[in-house]
Design an enzyme around this catalytic site. Structure first.
Site, PDB file in Angstrom:
ATOM      1  N   ILE A  22       0.818  -1.219   0.000  1.00 33.31           N
ATOM      2  CA  ILE A  22       0.000   0.000   0.000  1.00 33.31           C
ATOM      3  C   ILE A  22       0.851   1.269   0.000  1.00 33.31           C
ATOM      4  O   ILE A  22       0.451   2.275  -0.589  1.00 33.31           O
ATOM      5  CB  ILE A  22      -1.010  -0.012   1.168  1.00 33.31           C
ATOM      6  CG1 ILE A  22      -2.173   0.919   0.853  1.00 33.31           C
ATOM      7  CG2 ILE A  22      -0.367   0.352   2.488  1.00 33.31           C
ATOM      8  CD1 ILE A  22      -3.482   0.396   1.250  1.00 33.31           C
ATOM      9  N   VAL A  44       0.393  -3.440   8.421  1.00 34.49           N
ATOM     10  CA  VAL A  44       0.318  -2.364   7.439  1.00 34.49           C
ATOM     11  C   VAL A  44       0.551  -1.006   8.113  1.00 34.49           C
ATOM     12  O   VAL A  44       1.168  -0.102   7.533  1.00 34.49           O
ATOM     13  CB  VAL A  44      -1.025  -2.427   6.670  1.00 34.49           C
ATOM     14  CG1 VAL A  44      -2.218  -2.118   7.533  1.00 34.49           C
ATOM     15  CG2 VAL A  44      -0.999  -1.507   5.456  1.00 34.49           C
ATOM     16  N   ASP A  45       0.114  -0.852   9.356  1.00 27.20           N
ATOM     17  CA  ASP A  45       0.310   0.416  10.079  1.00 27.20           C
ATOM     18  C   ASP A  45       1.800   0.694  10.285  1.00 27.20           C
ATOM     19  O   ASP A  45       2.249   1.840  10.139  1.00 27.20           O
ATOM     20  CB  ASP A  45      -0.412   0.323  11.429  1.00 27.20           C
ATOM     21  CG  ASP A  45      -0.883   1.673  11.942  1.00 27.20           C
ATOM     22  OD1 ASP A  45      -1.167   2.561  11.114  1.00 27.20           O
ATOM     23  OD2 ASP A  45      -0.972   1.821  13.167  1.00 27.20           O
TER      24      ASP A  45
HETATM   25  N1  AR6 Z   1       0.440  -3.235   2.162  1.00 25.52           N
HETATM   26  C1  AR6 Z   1      -0.786  -3.795   2.083  1.00 25.52           C
HETATM   27  N2  AR6 Z   1      -1.260  -4.685   2.980  1.00 25.52           N
HETATM   28  C2  AR6 Z   1      -0.453  -5.008   4.025  1.00 25.52           C
HETATM   29  C3  AR6 Z   1       0.836  -4.453   4.193  1.00 25.52           C
HETATM   30  C4  AR6 Z   1       1.278  -3.525   3.204  1.00 25.52           C
HETATM   31  N3  AR6 Z   1       2.484  -2.937   3.276  1.00 25.52           N
HETATM   32  N4  AR6 Z   1       1.385  -4.980   5.332  1.00 25.52           N
HETATM   33  C5  AR6 Z   1       0.470  -5.838   5.848  1.00 25.52           C
HETATM   34  N5  AR6 Z   1      -0.634  -5.871   5.058  1.00 25.52           N
HETATM   35  P1  AR6 Z   1      -2.805  -5.760  10.003  1.00 25.52           P
HETATM   36  P2  AR6 Z   1      -5.339  -5.375  11.476  1.00 25.52           P
HETATM   37  C6  AR6 Z   1      -1.883  -6.644   5.213  1.00 25.52           C
HETATM   38  O1  AR6 Z   1      -2.375  -6.752  11.029  1.00 25.52           O
HETATM   39  O2  AR6 Z   1      -5.661  -6.823  11.421  1.00 25.52           O
HETATM   40  C7  AR6 Z   1      -1.368  -2.912  13.877  1.00 25.52           C
HETATM   41  O3  AR6 Z   1      -0.410  -3.134  14.852  1.00 25.52           O
HETATM   42  C8  AR6 Z   1      -1.837  -7.874   6.103  1.00 25.52           C
HETATM   43  O4  AR6 Z   1      -1.265  -8.975   5.407  1.00 25.52           O
HETATM   44  O5  AR6 Z   1      -1.841  -4.746   9.540  1.00 25.52           O
HETATM   45  O6  AR6 Z   1      -6.442  -4.383  11.171  1.00 25.52           O
HETATM   46  C9  AR6 Z   1      -2.255  -1.710  14.178  1.00 25.52           C
HETATM   47  O7  AR6 Z   1      -1.572  -0.680  14.818  1.00 25.52           O
HETATM   48  C10 AR6 Z   1      -3.320  -8.078   6.400  1.00 25.52           C
HETATM   49  O8  AR6 Z   1      -3.939  -8.805   5.328  1.00 25.52           O
HETATM   50  O9  AR6 Z   1      -4.121  -4.934  10.508  1.00 25.52           O
HETATM   51  C11 AR6 Z   1      -3.349  -2.317  14.994  1.00 25.52           C
HETATM   52  O10 AR6 Z   1      -2.972  -2.397  16.361  1.00 25.52           O
HETATM   53  C12 AR6 Z   1      -3.889  -6.646   6.399  1.00 25.52           C
HETATM   54  O11 AR6 Z   1      -2.850  -5.827   5.829  1.00 25.52           O
HETATM   55  C13 AR6 Z   1      -3.517  -3.692  14.418  1.00 25.52           C
HETATM   56  O12 AR6 Z   1      -2.266  -4.030  13.839  1.00 25.52           O
HETATM   57  C14 AR6 Z   1      -4.242  -6.102   7.770  1.00 25.52           C
HETATM   58  O13 AR6 Z   1      -3.329  -6.612   8.744  1.00 25.52           O
HETATM   59  C15 AR6 Z   1      -4.572  -3.746  13.344  1.00 25.52           C
HETATM   60  O14 AR6 Z   1      -4.772  -5.070  12.919  1.00 25.52           O
END
Ligand code: AR6
Length: 186
Positions: A22, A44-45
């Site tokens: 992203i 992703v964050d």
């Molecule tokens: N680009 C696109 N998608 C991504 C990327 C990227 N660079 N990196 C990971 N994903 P998550 P949540 C995908 O865990 O479940 C954080 O610590 C990943 O494979 O990022 O909403 C926050 O601060 C997955 O399919 O978000 C919150 O505390 C999707 O993004 C918590 O995690 C979402 O995974 C939020 O958890």
């Protein structure tokens, strides 16, 4: 092909699915999957904060937080996109804790706050489908339905492109199947 981008025309707008990262998207706004403290984190964050630079966390601290099911907007700082939308999805607790409504609301509020800033193109990750544990197939259906509903019911909004950026081949395939079911053949 699993990694062929897919596109669906919704009125004057389109919904796209791509596999990718992203932070590399050249769109007006990217969405990050934040926590309600807007405290940064992994997944992703972590990638969005790293790419945007430390000013993003300062901006989040000034806002102070965001309830689950809602979203707030900040500048993109060092990112190619002008804005970051910080969306807070629900933690999956088995499906009986209002998760679906909260996830749909996180998408709807993200689109609303983006439209308030004249965003034409926005890219979403699969909110809640990582460490928050929401099953990917259900998360995909909710994401697509909420986005299609927003575009159909707000045809005059600034939004012309809603892109889902799926990080790996598996999540792309799951989203592609859900899109075929929800939106028809690409
Ligand atoms: N680009 C696109 N998608 C991504 C990327 C990227 N660079 N990196 C990971 N994903 P998550 P949540 C995908 O865990 O479940 C954080 O610590 C990943 O494979 O990022 O909403 C926050 O601060 C997955 O399919 O978000 C919150 O505390 C999707 O993004 C918590 O995690 C979402 O995974 C939020 O958890």
């Amino acid at each position: 092909m699993a990694d062929e981008p897919k596109a669906y025309e919704i009125g004057h707008s389109r919904i796209e699915l791509v596999q990718g990262d992203i932070v590399e998207q050249k769109v007006d706004a990217i969405v990050t999957a934040a926590n309600s403290a807007l405290a940064g984190g992994g997944g992703v964050d972590g990638a969005v904060h790293w790419a945007a630079g430390p000013e993003l966390l300062d901006a989040c601290e000034r806002i102070g937080g965001c309830p689950t099911g809602s979203a707030v907007l900040t500048p993109g700082f060092d990112l190619p996109s002008k804005h970051v939308v910080h969306a807070v999805g629900p933690i999956w607790e088995g499906g009986d804790a209002n998760e679906e409504a909260l996830l749909a609301s996180a998408y709807r509020r993200s689109l609303q706050v983006a439209a308030e800033h004249d965003v034409r193109s926005i890219a979403f990750p699969a909110i809640s489908a990582g460490v928050y544990g929401y099953p990917m197939d259900e998360a995909a259906r909710v994401a697509l339905r909420a986005s299609e509903h927003y575009l159909r019911t707000n045809p005059g909004s600034s939004l012309r492109l809603v892109r889902f950026v799926l990080f790996d081949a598996r999540s792309f395939v799951v989203f592609a199947r859900a899109a075929e079911a929800e939106l028809g053949k690409a």
